[in-house]
Scaffold this active site. Structure first.
Site, short mmCIF file in Angstrom:
data_model
loop_
_atom_site.label_atom_id
_atom_site.label_comp_id
_atom_site.label_asym_id
_atom_site.label_seq_id
_atom_site.Cartn_x
_atom_site.Cartn_y
_atom_site.Cartn_z
N HIS A 35 -8.79 31.27 -9.08
CA HIS A 35 -9.47 32.23 -8.20
C HIS A 35 -10.95 32.38 -8.55
O HIS A 35 -11.61 33.30 -8.07
CB HIS A 35 -8.77 33.59 -8.20
CG HIS A 35 -7.48 33.59 -7.44
ND1 HIS A 35 -7.36 34.08 -6.16
CD2 HIS A 35 -6.24 33.16 -7.78
CE1 HIS A 35 -6.11 33.95 -5.75
NE2 HIS A 35 -5.41 33.39 -6.71
N ASP A 173 -10.16 23.17 -3.83
CA ASP A 173 -9.09 22.27 -3.39
C ASP A 173 -9.64 21.09 -2.60
O ASP A 173 -9.28 19.94 -2.83
CB ASP A 173 -8.08 23.04 -2.53
CG ASP A 173 -7.43 24.20 -3.26
OD1 ASP A 173 -7.63 24.31 -4.48
OD2 ASP A 173 -6.73 24.98 -2.61
N TYR A 222 -3.87 37.33 -0.97
CA TYR A 222 -5.00 36.47 -1.34
C TYR A 222 -6.31 37.07 -0.82
O TYR A 222 -7.29 37.19 -1.55
CB TYR A 222 -4.79 35.06 -0.78
CG TYR A 222 -5.83 34.05 -1.20
CD1 TYR A 222 -5.59 33.18 -2.26
CD2 TYR A 222 -7.05 33.96 -0.54
CE1 TYR A 222 -6.54 32.25 -2.64
CE2 TYR A 222 -8.01 33.03 -0.91
CZ TYR A 222 -7.74 32.18 -1.96
OH TYR A 222 -8.68 31.25 -2.34
#
Length: 384
Positions: A35, A173, A222
């Site tokens: 994160h 990602d 999230y």
């Protein structure tokens, strides 16, 4: 059958002719740095040998006809018209990438038939969505001979997920799927986008153990974590938590905690996690696997206690893995949280011991059967 072979075979069956080319984009596993990406921080992932394959051929019009092999669904849209959301969630990843490619390259209207398949488990924290975005971005680049760098494709993938799909993900990602390197973990500075490759230690394997508790990050937790981090950044008067030193955090921690307990806990994780990533790079360079194991354990504890994104099944998997691996190596949750996978750096001679310890205990305790993957660090997106 590998995704590359399956995509080619199913393209022929579905479209009635052979595909011209196939693209493969890998998933990723994050060794440490969770994160931190959307806080402009540091991460240390690697691309893995599981991913998304897309077989494709040009059409003589501007229509994209996309066949999702794994769920036997098709989506069709026209690049000469405004791209709108689809009723199929998966199709919005495709449409979103093409839409934002067209913003950069308005002349791109090349139609195509595509067939795609993935062996990245969905909702596992191994970036099945990023592999899809990057494979589509690379496909579009090839189809239109577009002047887009892999970094630009990665950022377009992030933009599609943020704005078209509705998940406030960072850029790790997509960057990893686009820019991964064989046998290397890559430290990414998520602000400058600089990459520092570091070899995977000789004699160690990357094991990914899927709890098979699935998560869905598009709604809820999230996005609330991201908002809490943004609150903390505003409190400190900085663009992102990347800019807050440990010393400055300690000085004002009580004040932040009094204002917003959750923002305090989230900031504590992010600021300490950035430091752990920097220390992990040095530990890898020095081949200090004891230190790396300690950093991975610290990361997991912080995700559990301060970022509050682990669940009992994941915590139990990590406990089992840490016992099986011992001091030389480590284990922690990887991915967005609330299920998914743990990642282990494990000495080669302990891989089967780890597998056995998990198999003997996890299902007995949780009622869920885990899935065990041995991975290698691999190159980013490429034509096959």
């Amino acid at each position: 059958m590998k995704p590359q072979q399956l995509a080619t075979q199913k393209f022929s069956e579905h479209c009635g002719y052979s595909a011209a080319q196939t693209v493969f984009a890998p998933g990723r596993v994050n060794i440490i740095g969770e994160h931190t990406d959307y806080n402009d921080g540091f991460v240390m992932p690697c691309a893995i040998n599981y991913g998304m394959a897309v077989s494709f051929s040009k059409r003589d019009d501007s229509v994209w006809r996309v066949y999702a092999i794994d769920i036997d669904e098709q989506d069709e849209f026209d690049l000469s018209r405004p791209i709108e959301p689809s009723e199929h969630k998966w199709a919005n990843y495709v449409r979103g990438v093409v839409k934002y490619i067209q913003e950069k390259c308005p002349e791109f209207k090349q139609g195509a038939d595509l067939a795609m398949t993935s062996d990245v488990p969905m909702s596992s924290g191994l970036s099945s969505s990023a592999a899809l975005e990057i494979s589509i971005g690379k496909t579009a680049r090839v189809l239109g001979d577009l002047p887009l760098s892999l970094t630009e494709i990665a950022l377009i993938g992030q933009q599609a997920e943020n704005k078209f799909v509705g998940a406030n993900c960072g850029n790790m990602d997509q960057l990893t799927s686009a820019l991964g390197q064989k046998d290397q973990v890559i430290m990414i500075d998520c602000r400058s986008l600089d990459i520092t490759p570091t070899p995977v230690p000789h004699g160690y394997s990357i094991a990914i153990i899927n709890s098979n508790v699935k998560h869905d990050l598009v709604t809820g937790e999230y996005n609330s974590r991201r908002q809490e981090c943004e609150f903390a950044a505003r409190f400190f008067g900085v663009k992102a938590l990347r800019d807050v030193t440990s010393e400055r955090f300690i000085e004002r921690a009580a004040e932040l905690q009094a204002q917003n307990e959750l923002a305090y806990k989230r900031a504590k994780h992010i600021i300490s996690e950035n430091q752990r990533v920097l220390e992990a790079v040095e530990a890898l360079k020095a081949n200090d696997m004891v230190k790396l194991g300690q950093l991975m354990a610290g990361s997991h504890d912080s995700m559990r206690d301060d970022f509050e994104i682990t669940i009992p099944e994941i915590d139990y998997l990590v406990e089992l893995a840490q016992v099986a691996i011992g001091k030389n190596g480590g284990a922690r949750m990887t991915g967005g949280g609330f299920g998914g996978c743990i990642v282990c750096l494990v000495p080669d001679e302990k891989v089967e011991h780890l597998r056995r310890i998990i198999a003997d205990n996890y299902e007995k305790q949780t009622g869920i059967k885990e899935t065990f993957h041995l991975c290698t660090a691999c190159d980013g997106v490429h034509l096959i």
